[in-house]
Structures are given as structure tokens and as C-alpha cells.
Design a protein around this motif. Structure first.
Motif, PDB file in Angstrom:
ATOM      1  N   ALA A 169       0.831  -1.203   0.000  1.00 34.57           N
ATOM      2  CA  ALA A 169       0.000   0.000   0.000  1.00 34.57           C
ATOM      3  C   ALA A 169       0.864   1.251   0.000  1.00 34.57           C
ATOM      4  O   ALA A 169       0.566   2.243  -0.689  1.00 34.57           O
ATOM      5  N   ASN A 170       1.948   1.232   0.758  1.00 33.94           N
ATOM      6  CA  ASN A 170       2.820   2.396   0.822  1.00 33.94           C
ATOM      7  C   ASN A 170       3.659   2.557  -0.436  1.00 33.94           C
ATOM      8  O   ASN A 170       3.914   3.684  -0.877  1.00 33.94           O
ATOM      9  N   LEU A 171       4.091   1.446  -1.023  1.00 32.02           N
ATOM     10  CA  LEU A 171       4.837   1.540  -2.280  1.00 32.02           C
ATOM     11  C   LEU A 171       3.984   2.167  -3.369  1.00 32.02           C
ATOM     12  O   LEU A 171       4.487   2.908  -4.226  1.00 32.02           O
ATOM     13  N   ARG A 172       2.697   1.888  -3.329  1.00 32.55           N
ATOM     14  CA  ARG A 172       1.819   2.467  -4.343  1.00 32.55           C
ATOM     15  C   ARG A 172       1.784   3.987  -4.231  1.00 32.55           C
ATOM     16  O   ARG A 172       1.669   4.688  -5.238  1.00 32.55           O
ATOM     17  N   THR A 173       1.897   4.529  -3.017  1.00 37.22           N
ATOM     18  CA  THR A 173       1.900   5.983  -2.860  1.00 37.22           C
ATOM     19  C   THR A 173       3.148   6.601  -3.482  1.00 37.22           C
ATOM     20  O   THR A 173       3.143   7.774  -3.872  1.00 37.22           O
ATOM     21  N   GLU A 174       4.226   5.825  -3.567  1.00 40.61           N
ATOM     22  CA  GLU A 174       5.459   6.322  -4.164  1.00 40.61           C
ATOM     23  C   GLU A 174       5.523   6.049  -5.663  1.00 40.61           C
ATOM     24  O   GLU A 174       5.942   6.911  -6.444  1.00 40.61           O
ATOM     25  N   LEU A 175       5.121   4.853  -6.059  1.00 36.39           N
ATOM     26  CA  LEU A 175       5.317   4.433  -7.445  1.00 36.39           C
ATOM     27  C   LEU A 175       4.129   4.729  -8.353  1.00 36.39           C
ATOM     28  O   LEU A 175       4.295   4.851  -9.565  1.00 36.39           O
ATOM     29  N   GLY A 176       2.934   4.806  -7.794  1.00 40.19           N
ATOM     30  CA  GLY A 176       1.760   5.049  -8.620  1.00 40.19           C
ATOM     31  C   GLY A 176       1.873   6.340  -9.411  1.00 40.19           C
ATOM     32  O   GLY A 176       1.536   6.387 -10.606  1.00 40.19           O
ATOM     33  N   ALA A 177       2.359   7.384  -8.766  1.00 35.26           N
ATOM     34  CA  ALA A 177       2.497   8.677  -9.439  1.00 35.26           C
ATOM     35  C   ALA A 177       3.545   8.634 -10.539  1.00 35.26           C
ATOM     36  O   ALA A 177       3.579   9.505 -11.413  1.00 35.26           O
ATOM     37  N   LEU A 178       4.385   7.595 -10.505  1.00 35.21           N
ATOM     38  CA  LEU A 178       5.436   7.435 -11.515  1.00 35.21           C
ATOM     39  C   LEU A 178       5.020   6.470 -12.619  1.00 35.21           C
ATOM     40  O   LEU A 178       5.840   6.091 -13.452  1.00 35.21           O
ATOM     41  N   GLY A 179       3.759   6.067 -12.602  1.00 32.62           N
ATOM     42  CA  GLY A 179       3.244   5.216 -13.660  1.00 32.62           C
ATOM     43  C   GLY A 179       3.365   3.723 -13.414  1.00 32.62           C
ATOM     44  O   GLY A 179       3.112   2.926 -14.321  1.00 32.62           O
ATOM     45  N   VAL A 180       3.742   3.343 -12.188  1.00 33.17           N
ATOM     46  CA  VAL A 180       3.899   1.920 -11.865  1.00 33.17           C
ATOM     47  C   VAL A 180       2.701   1.459 -11.037  1.00 33.17           C
ATOM     48  O   VAL A 180       2.419   2.006  -9.964  1.00 33.17           O
ATOM     49  N   ARG A 181       1.990   0.461 -11.533  1.00 31.98           N
ATOM     50  CA  ARG A 181       0.864  -0.109 -10.793  1.00 31.98           C
ATOM     51  C   ARG A 181       1.403  -1.074  -9.742  1.00 31.98           C
ATOM     52  O   ARG A 181       2.233  -1.931 -10.054  1.00 31.98           O
ATOM     53  N   VAL A 182       0.934  -0.932  -8.515  1.00 33.11           N
ATOM     54  CA  VAL A 182       1.310  -1.849  -7.443  1.00 33.11           C
ATOM     55  C   VAL A 182       0.070  -2.618  -7.031  1.00 33.11           C
ATOM     56  O   VAL A 182      -0.957  -2.032  -6.691  1.00 33.11           O
ATOM     57  N   THR A 183       0.181  -3.931  -7.078  1.00 27.19           N
ATOM     58  CA  THR A 183      -0.947  -4.809  -6.741  1.00 27.19           C
ATOM     59  C   THR A 183      -0.536  -5.769  -5.638  1.00 27.19           C
ATOM     60  O   THR A 183       0.513  -6.418  -5.724  1.00 27.19           O
ATOM     61  N   ASN A 184      -1.355  -5.868  -4.617  1.00 23.03           N
ATOM     62  CA  ASN A 184      -1.135  -6.811  -3.533  1.00 23.03           C
ATOM     63  C   ASN A 184      -2.196  -7.901  -3.623  1.00 23.03           C
ATOM     64  O   ASN A 184      -3.394  -7.614  -3.603  1.00 23.03           O
ATOM     65  N   ILE A 185      -1.758  -9.146  -3.753  1.00 21.96           N
ATOM     66  CA  ILE A 185      -2.682 -10.278  -3.864  1.00 21.96           C
ATOM     67  C   ILE A 185      -2.578 -11.130  -2.611  1.00 21.96           C
ATOM     68  O   ILE A 185      -1.479 -11.541  -2.211  1.00 21.96           O
ATOM     69  N   GLU A 186      -3.719 -11.388  -1.995  1.00 23.39           N
ATOM     70  CA  GLU A 186      -3.754 -12.157  -0.760  1.00 23.39           C
ATOM     71  C   GLU A 186      -4.526 -13.462  -0.978  1.00 23.39           C
ATOM     72  O   GLU A 186      -5.759 -13.487  -0.886  1.00 23.39           O
ATOM     73  N   PRO A 187      -3.825 -14.546  -1.275  1.00 24.29           N
ATOM     74  CA  PRO A 187      -4.505 -15.828  -1.429  1.00 24.29           C
ATOM     75  C   PRO A 187      -4.920 -16.401  -0.070  1.00 24.29           C
ATOM     76  O   PRO A 187      -4.271 -16.159   0.959  1.00 24.29           O
ATOM     77  N   GLY A 188      -5.989 -17.175  -0.114  1.00 28.64           N
ATOM     78  CA  GLY A 188      -6.342 -17.985   1.031  1.00 28.64           C
ATOM     79  C   GLY A 188      -5.608 -19.315   0.926  1.00 28.64           C
ATOM     80  O   GLY A 188      -4.447 -19.360   0.516  1.00 28.64           O
ATOM     81  N   LEU A 189      -6.285 -20.386   1.254  1.00 28.94           N
ATOM     82  CA  LEU A 189      -5.657 -21.705   1.237  1.00 28.94           C
ATOM     83  C   LEU A 189      -5.399 -22.144  -0.203  1.00 28.94           C
ATOM     84  O   LEU A 189      -6.314 -22.195  -1.027  1.00 28.94           O
ATOM     85  N   VAL A 190      -4.133 -22.425  -0.508  1.00 25.36           N
ATOM     86  CA  VAL A 190      -3.713 -22.811  -1.858  1.00 25.36           C
ATOM     87  C   VAL A 190      -2.852 -24.065  -1.757  1.00 25.36           C
ATOM     88  O   VAL A 190      -1.991 -24.173  -0.884  1.00 25.36           O
ATOM     89  N   HIS A 191      -3.072 -24.977  -2.669  1.00 25.69           N
ATOM     90  CA  HIS A 191      -2.233 -26.169  -2.709  1.00 25.69           C
ATOM     91  C   HIS A 191      -0.842 -25.776  -3.215  1.00 25.69           C
ATOM     92  O   HIS A 191      -0.692 -25.268  -4.317  1.00 25.69           O
ATOM     93  N   SER A 192       0.172 -26.002  -2.376  1.00 19.85           N
ATOM     94  CA  SER A 192       1.543 -25.652  -2.748  1.00 19.85           C
ATOM     95  C   SER A 192       2.505 -26.459  -1.893  1.00 19.85           C
ATOM     96  O   SER A 192       2.097 -27.281  -1.064  1.00 19.85           O
ATOM     97  N   GLU A 193       3.794 -26.176  -2.065  1.00 18.32           N
ATOM     98  CA  GLU A 193       4.813 -26.871  -1.280  1.00 18.32           C
ATOM     99  C   GLU A 193       5.078 -26.204   0.067  1.00 18.32           C
ATOM    100  O   GLU A 193       5.867 -26.715   0.861  1.00 18.32           O
ATOM    101  N   LEU A 194       4.438 -25.071   0.352  1.00 22.52           N
ATOM    102  CA  LEU A 194       4.717 -24.366   1.607  1.00 22.52           C
ATOM    103  C   LEU A 194       4.576 -25.251   2.849  1.00 22.52           C
ATOM    104  O   LEU A 194       5.437 -25.218   3.732  1.00 22.52           O
ATOM    105  N   PRO A 195       3.510 -26.060   2.961  1.00 20.80           N
ATOM    106  CA  PRO A 195       3.385 -26.888   4.163  1.00 20.80           C
ATOM    107  C   PRO A 195       4.506 -27.917   4.319  1.00 20.80           C
ATOM    108  O   PRO A 195       4.758 -28.387   5.434  1.00 20.80           O
ATOM    109  N   ASP A 196       5.175 -28.253   3.228  1.00 20.17           N
ATOM    110  CA  ASP A 196       6.239 -29.255   3.295  1.00 20.17           C
ATOM    111  C   ASP A 196       7.448 -28.772   4.092  1.00 20.17           C
ATOM    112  O   ASP A 196       8.294 -29.567   4.503  1.00 20.17           O
ATOM    113  N   HIS A 197       7.537 -27.461   4.315  1.00 25.97           N
ATOM    114  CA  HIS A 197       8.683 -26.901   5.032  1.00 25.97           C
ATOM    115  C   HIS A 197       8.517 -26.971   6.546  1.00 25.97           C
ATOM    116  O   HIS A 197       9.466 -26.717   7.286  1.00 25.97           O
TER     117      HIS A 197
END
Length: 249
Positions: A169-197
Motif C-alpha cells: 500500500a505504501n509503495l503504491r503511494t510512491e510508485l503510482g504517481a510514476l506510472g507503476v501499478r502496485v498490486t497486492n494479492i492475498e490468497p487464502g488456502l492454496v495447494h503448494s509446497e509451503l506446508p512441506d517446510h
């Protein structure tokens, strides 16, 4: 699903598996040149070969986001030139009660999930800003619903994801005005290798029980969201996206 990302040049971290690998496939199938960054060199080399066999353009770059990235940047620039799309996906989830005092796990999560994201963002910011003057430029950070929710035994992991969400959210305040879109994606439960760690059997068993009750999303579901988001017209920034299995509440 494919999108119009022709003439775009992307970097995807954590591209050896899961969301990173699927995102690389979606971007490449949509016409982007994709640099695959991950520690597991053989994995990203195999994925790059798969993309090329499909007619896409891919470059495998063995890199650790917690370390010096100058060599990785040189490799990407030499292979594909300026970058206009960065997906910060590399991350690790290590569950343990805080009372275990596993500062080795704390350091690993903070270094990868937060400092690694900062490292990658820093080395490609000038590319993104330059690209944003001419066309679309995207910085996509993969956070988690854990940024807002509480889960026993995942205090430090959730703290790193809360930091990613707030940082985005804060990066967007800096980069948005410079033409860079900042998107934050928050997944819920996803099948991946993360639990294997996770090396705590009790914590791992609890997560398995939850995943049995709530069928997780596929990594490709999140990759599809990344493709959709970054293919919007230049003036449209999808700033924050929460992606959940329908039955996860």
C-alpha cells in the motif's frame, strides 16, 4: 486462460514451483518474455524448457532473493532487456509456537518474505519507473489472507505477510504517481509446497486437517488472477485482491 501481455517482460520470483511456476506459465502463454528466478536451478531450467517448447520465451536464472542480485539483474537484462512486470512470489511458511523460540525460522521467514521482496523490488524499480513512462508497468506482491487473520503457531509468518500488505500500500503511494501499478494479492488456502517446510508434526497435522475440510485453490487459480490484473489497461490498477476458496470463511 491467456491474456494480452505481448511485448511485456516479466520477472517471477519463487518460480520453481507452486504459484510462481504457474504464474510464469500464464504470463508466457499470454505473450510475455519471462525470467524465472529461484534457488532451485534445475527446476527453473526445466520450466524454461517447457515454456520454450510451447513457443514462449523464458530465461532461467538461479538466484536467492535474500542475497546479492546483481548477477541476476545482469542476466535478465542481457537476455530480455528492460523489465516492466515484477511478481514477488518467493516465500516460506514455517509454523511453530512462539514459545519454541525458533529464531532460525523467524530469520528465514523475515529474510525471504519481506527482505527478499524488498531486494527484488529495489533492483528492478528503475526498470519499472522507466517502463511506466511509456506503457504499463506492474509490481505484483503475493501476500496472504494471513496478513489480516490470526492463526495459532503462525505468528511470525502472519507478521511478515502483514508487512508485505502494508508495504504494498505504501509503495503504491510512491510508485503510482510514476506510472507503476502496485498490486497486492492475498490468497487464502492454496495447494503448494509451503506446508512441506514445516518440521513440527503437530502443526503440520493441524494444517492437513484444515486442508481436508477446506479444499484449497490450485496455484493456477492465483496465476490466473496475476494474468488478469497485469493485462488491464495502463490506467487501471487493481490495488488489492483477496482470493479465497469459496468455502473458506
Amino acid at each position: 486462460m491467456t491474456y494480452d501481455l505481448n511485448n511485456r517482460t516479466a520477472v517471477v520470483t519463487g518460480a520453481a514451483s507452486g504459484i510462481g511456476a504457474e504464474t510464469a506459465l500464464v504470463l508466457a502463454r499470454s505473450g510475455a518474455r519471462v525470467a524465472l528466478l529461484a534457488r532451485r536451478a534445475e527446476r527453473v531450467a526445466d520450466l524454461a524448457e517447457k515454456i520454450r517448447a510451447e513457443g514462449g520465451q523464458a530465461l532461467a536464472v538461479a538466484a536467492d532473493v535474500t542475497k546479492d542480485l546483481s548477477g541476476a539483474v545482469e542476466a535478465v537484462h542481457a537476455g530480455f532487456g528492460r523489465v516492466d512486470l515484477v511478481v514477488n512470489n518467493a516465500g516460506v511458511m514455517l509454523g511453530n509456537p512462539l514459545t519454541e523460540g525458533r529464531d532460525d525460522e523467524w530469520d528465514r521467514m523475515i529474510d525471504t518474505n519481506l527482505k527478499g521482496l524488498l531486494n527484488v523490488t529495489r533492483v528492478f524499480t528503475s526498470d519499472l519507473v522507466e517502463a511506466g513512462r511509456e506503457g504499463a508497468a506492474d509490481l505484483v506482491n503475493i501476500s496472504s489472507v494471513a496478513a489480516h487473520q490470526t492463526f495459532p503457531n503462525y505468528a511470525v509468518y502472519t507478521a511478515t505477510k502483514a508487512a508485505v500488505t502494508h508495504l504494498s500500500a505504501n509503495l503504491r503511494t510512491e510508485l503510482g504517481a510514476l506510472g507503476v501499478r502496485v498490486t497486492n494479492i492475498e490468497p487464502g488456502l492454496v495447494h503448494s509446497e509451503l506446508p512441506d517446510h514445516i518440521d513440527n508434526p503437530d502443526v503440520s497435522a493441524d494444517l492437513t486437517t484444515w486442508r481436508d475440510a477446506v479444499p484449497p485453490l490450485a496455484a493456477a487459480d492465483i496465476a490466473d488472477v496475476v494474468g488478469f490484473t497485469t493485462s488491464r489497461p495502463k490506467h487501471v490498477n487493481l490495488r488489492q485482491l483477496v482470493v479465497l476458496p469459496t468455502v473458506q470463511v
